[in-house]
Enzyme design. Sequence first.
Site, PDB file in Angstrom:
ATOM      1  N   VAL A  32     -50.057 -45.231  -5.368  1.00 55.59           N
ATOM      2  CA  VAL A  32     -51.275 -44.528  -6.012  1.00 55.59           C
ATOM      3  C   VAL A  32     -51.736 -45.510  -7.285  1.00 55.59           C
ATOM      4  O   VAL A  32     -51.001 -46.199  -7.813  1.00 55.59           O
ATOM      5  CB  VAL A  32     -50.799 -43.253  -6.701  1.00 55.59           C
ATOM      6  CG1 VAL A  32     -50.604 -42.550  -5.241  1.00 55.59           C
ATOM      7  CG2 VAL A  32     -49.718 -43.349  -7.622  1.00 55.59           C
TER       8      VAL A  32
ATOM      9  N   HIS B 224     -32.305 -50.743 -20.176  1.00 51.59           N
ATOM     10  CA  HIS B 224     -32.839 -52.000 -20.685  1.00 51.59           C
ATOM     11  C   HIS B 224     -31.938 -52.925 -21.446  1.00 51.59           C
ATOM     12  O   HIS B 224     -32.038 -53.964 -21.515  1.00 51.59           O
ATOM     13  CB  HIS B 224     -34.008 -51.579 -21.287  1.00 51.59           C
ATOM     14  CG  HIS B 224     -33.939 -51.157 -22.796  1.00 51.59           C
ATOM     15  ND1 HIS B 224     -34.036 -49.634 -22.883  1.00 51.59           N
ATOM     16  CD2 HIS B 224     -33.431 -51.820 -23.897  1.00 51.59           C
ATOM     17  CE1 HIS B 224     -33.573 -49.533 -24.263  1.00 51.59           C
ATOM     18  NE2 HIS B 224     -33.276 -50.640 -24.936  1.00 51.59           N
TER      19      HIS B 224
ATOM     20  N   ASP C  34     -33.794 -44.461 -18.050  1.00 47.98           N
ATOM     21  CA  ASP C  34     -33.128 -45.647 -19.062  1.00 47.98           C
ATOM     22  C   ASP C  34     -31.849 -45.567 -19.451  1.00 47.98           C
ATOM     23  O   ASP C  34     -31.378 -45.612 -20.494  1.00 47.98           O
ATOM     24  CB  ASP C  34     -34.287 -45.775 -20.234  1.00 47.98           C
ATOM     25  CG  ASP C  34     -33.825 -47.163 -20.848  1.00 47.98           C
ATOM     26  OD1 ASP C  34     -33.658 -48.027 -20.309  1.00 47.98           O
ATOM     27  OD2 ASP C  34     -34.106 -47.030 -22.268  1.00 47.98           O
TER      28      ASP C  34
ATOM     29  N   LEU D 120     -42.701 -39.277  -2.427  1.00 47.70           N
ATOM     30  CA  LEU D 120     -43.818 -38.735  -1.528  1.00 47.70           C
ATOM     31  C   LEU D 120     -43.907 -40.025  -0.240  1.00 47.70           C
ATOM     32  O   LEU D 120     -44.635 -39.877   0.795  1.00 47.70           O
ATOM     33  CB  LEU D 120     -45.072 -38.691  -2.148  1.00 47.70           C
ATOM     34  CG  LEU D 120     -45.076 -37.316  -2.876  1.00 47.70           C
ATOM     35  CD1 LEU D 120     -46.343 -37.054  -3.578  1.00 47.70           C
ATOM     36  CD2 LEU D 120     -44.772 -35.994  -2.004  1.00 47.70           C
ATOM     37  N   GLY D 121     -43.728 -41.050  -0.727  1.00 46.50           N
ATOM     38  CA  GLY D 121     -43.825 -42.463   0.147  1.00 46.50           C
ATOM     39  C   GLY D 121     -45.109 -42.717   0.139  1.00 46.50           C
ATOM     40  O   GLY D 121     -45.863 -43.236   0.934  1.00 46.50           O
ATOM     41  N   VAL D 122     -46.098 -42.957  -1.495  1.00 43.45           N
ATOM     42  CA  VAL D 122     -47.366 -43.429  -1.465  1.00 43.45           C
ATOM     43  C   VAL D 122     -47.355 -44.399  -2.586  1.00 43.45           C
ATOM     44  O   VAL D 122     -46.283 -44.437  -3.417  1.00 43.45           O
ATOM     45  CB  VAL D 122     -48.316 -42.223  -1.675  1.00 43.45           C
ATOM     46  CG1 VAL D 122     -48.386 -41.087  -0.657  1.00 43.45           C
ATOM     47  CG2 VAL D 122     -47.719 -41.278  -3.222  1.00 43.45           C
TER      48      VAL D 122
ATOM     49  N   GLY E 288     -31.090 -53.301 -31.090  1.00 41.62           N
ATOM     50  CA  GLY E 288     -29.586 -53.516 -30.786  1.00 41.62           C
ATOM     51  C   GLY E 288     -29.059 -52.006 -31.113  1.00 41.62           C
ATOM     52  O   GLY E 288     -27.704 -51.945 -30.690  1.00 41.62           O
ATOM     53  N   ASN E 289     -29.573 -51.172 -31.552  1.00 42.00           N
ATOM     54  CA  ASN E 289     -28.954 -49.713 -31.731  1.00 42.00           C
ATOM     55  C   ASN E 289     -29.286 -49.059 -30.384  1.00 42.00           C
ATOM     56  O   ASN E 289     -28.716 -47.946 -30.083  1.00 42.00           O
ATOM     57  CB  ASN E 289     -29.807 -48.895 -32.462  1.00 42.00           C
ATOM     58  CG  ASN E 289     -29.371 -48.862 -34.090  1.00 42.00           C
ATOM     59  OD1 ASN E 289     -29.924 -49.393 -35.140  1.00 42.00           O
ATOM     60  ND2 ASN E 289     -28.001 -48.425 -34.181  1.00 42.00           N
ATOM     61  N   SER E 290     -30.243 -49.714 -29.274  1.00 43.21           N
ATOM     62  CA  SER E 290     -30.263 -48.943 -27.873  1.00 43.21           C
ATOM     63  C   SER E 290     -28.960 -48.683 -27.375  1.00 43.21           C
ATOM     64  O   SER E 290     -28.236 -49.669 -27.299  1.00 43.21           O
ATOM     65  CB  SER E 290     -31.435 -49.886 -27.287  1.00 43.21           C
ATOM     66  OG  SER E 290     -32.433 -49.807 -27.598  1.00 43.21           O
TER      67      SER E 290
END
Length: 444
Positions: free
Chosen positions: A338, A159, A189, A334-336, A271-273
Site C-alpha cells: 500500500v 535496533h 523494537d 492482509l497481504g497487500v 547507548g541507553n537503548s
Amino acid sequence: MDNQSHNFQEGPNTSGPKHSGGSKTMVVALVAALIGGGVGGGAAYWGFSQKGKDLGVVNTTKSAGTTQVSNVSVNQSSASETAFAKVKGAVVSVVNLQKAQSTSSGLDDFGDLFGGSGSSSSNSNSNKSSSGSLEEYSEGSGVIYQKKDGTAYIVTNNHVVAGSDELEVILSDGTKIKAKLVGTDSVSDLAVLSIDGSKVNTVASFGDSNAIKAGQTVLAIGSPLGSEYASSVTQGIVSAKSRTIDVQDEETGQTTGQATVIQTDAAINSGNSGGALINLSGQVIGINSMKLSTGSSDSSTATIEGMGFAIPSNEVVTIINQLVANGKVVRPALGVTVRDLSSVTATQQQSVLKLPSSVTGGVVIAGFTSESIAKKAGLKQYDVIVGVDNTNVTGLADLHTALYKHKIGDTVTLHYYRGGKKQSVSLKLTQTTSQLSESQTTKN
C-alpha cells in the site's frame, strides 16, 4: 511546533570522545555552595545544632589560606539509591559485532562520496565483501530478566542488535560473555538474547506499567555512549503515562505504524537503548528506546531536552514471551502493498482513484502478495482503505495499529472506496506477517 524539525533518535553509538568539563563543574558547584552558605547558613546551623553540637558552622581566626574540609557527614536514606542498587547488576552492555566490509577499489568509495559513481547500487554492492574479521559496530544496553536452567535471558532493543554477525554482553562487573540471539521484533523494537547464566547474580523483575502515574520518580539505567559509561543512572519523572508516536521505516522513511510509549525526562542518550526504566521499588516499568531531539539541519528550532521514551513493561512482557517461545511475534496481515493517500497527487486522486473531494486520508492498494487474503476477499488494486471496523484509517500507521490489535482468526470489516463509491467487506485474519512473500506481488 513543526514536527518535521524533530528526529527520533534510535540506535546506540560507540563510545564518544571524552570530555574534561566534569571537574570544572564540580569546582563551580562547590564555590556556589560555599557562597550560598553565606545566605542560609544561620538557618542551617539552628536546624542542626539542637544539642549544642557544632556541625560545621565554624568561626575561625586563622589566617587566610588555612581553610580545611569539615568532617561532617550526611546520613541520607534514599529510595533512589536502594532501587538502583537492586537493579544495577541486571543491566548490561550489548555489543553489536559485524564483519568488516572491504571493496574492490578504494576509488569506487570516493566516487560514491561525491556522487560521481557510474555504477548502480547493485553493482556497487557486488564489489563489497566481508573480510571475516569482526568489528564493533555499536553498543547499547540490555536487562537480564530471567535465569532458568543455567541460561540467562536479556531483553534489549531490536535496533541495538540489527545487522549483527555476533553479539557480546558485558556484565556490570566487566565480564564479557558471548550472546545468542533468541528472537527479534522490529515492530515493537524488542529483542531477546541468551547467555550462560553461571556468572549472573542479579535478575530484574517487571512492574505493572499500567499502574504508573505522571509525576512519579523514575530512574533510567544503561550505558550511554557505550560500555565506558556502563551502569550510569539518571533520575527524572514520568512525563506522560501513555504517549503515541509514529514509527518510521529506517530505509524508506515512511511512517509504518504507531507505538504507545512512556514519556520521561530522565536523561536517555545514545547507548541507553535497551536499558531499564525503573520505579523506586526497583521494578522495571519500561525498556528505554528513543529520545526526541532537534534536527541537526534546522538551526532555527529551539533545543529539545528531557523527552525520552520507553516501551511499557506490560507490552515488553507480552512480546518477549512470544520471542522466547517462537523466536518471532505472530501478527495478522492482509497481504497487500500500500501507499499513503497523501503521497498521491490531487489530480491522480480524481482521475485514477476517482475519490470524492471529501476523502482526504486512507491507504491505496498498490498490489498483493501471493495468497493474499485481501485479494481473495475481493479487494482490487487502487481500492482506498479508509477504515477497519470502527477505526478510521488515514494512513499506513493507522492501518497497522488497527490490525495489530487483533489476533489470528479474528474477523474484521474493511471500509474502502472504489470508483468513487464507499464499500465494505468482512474477512477472517488467517494470514500472518511472517507468511507474506514480499518478493512476489501481483496486480489485479
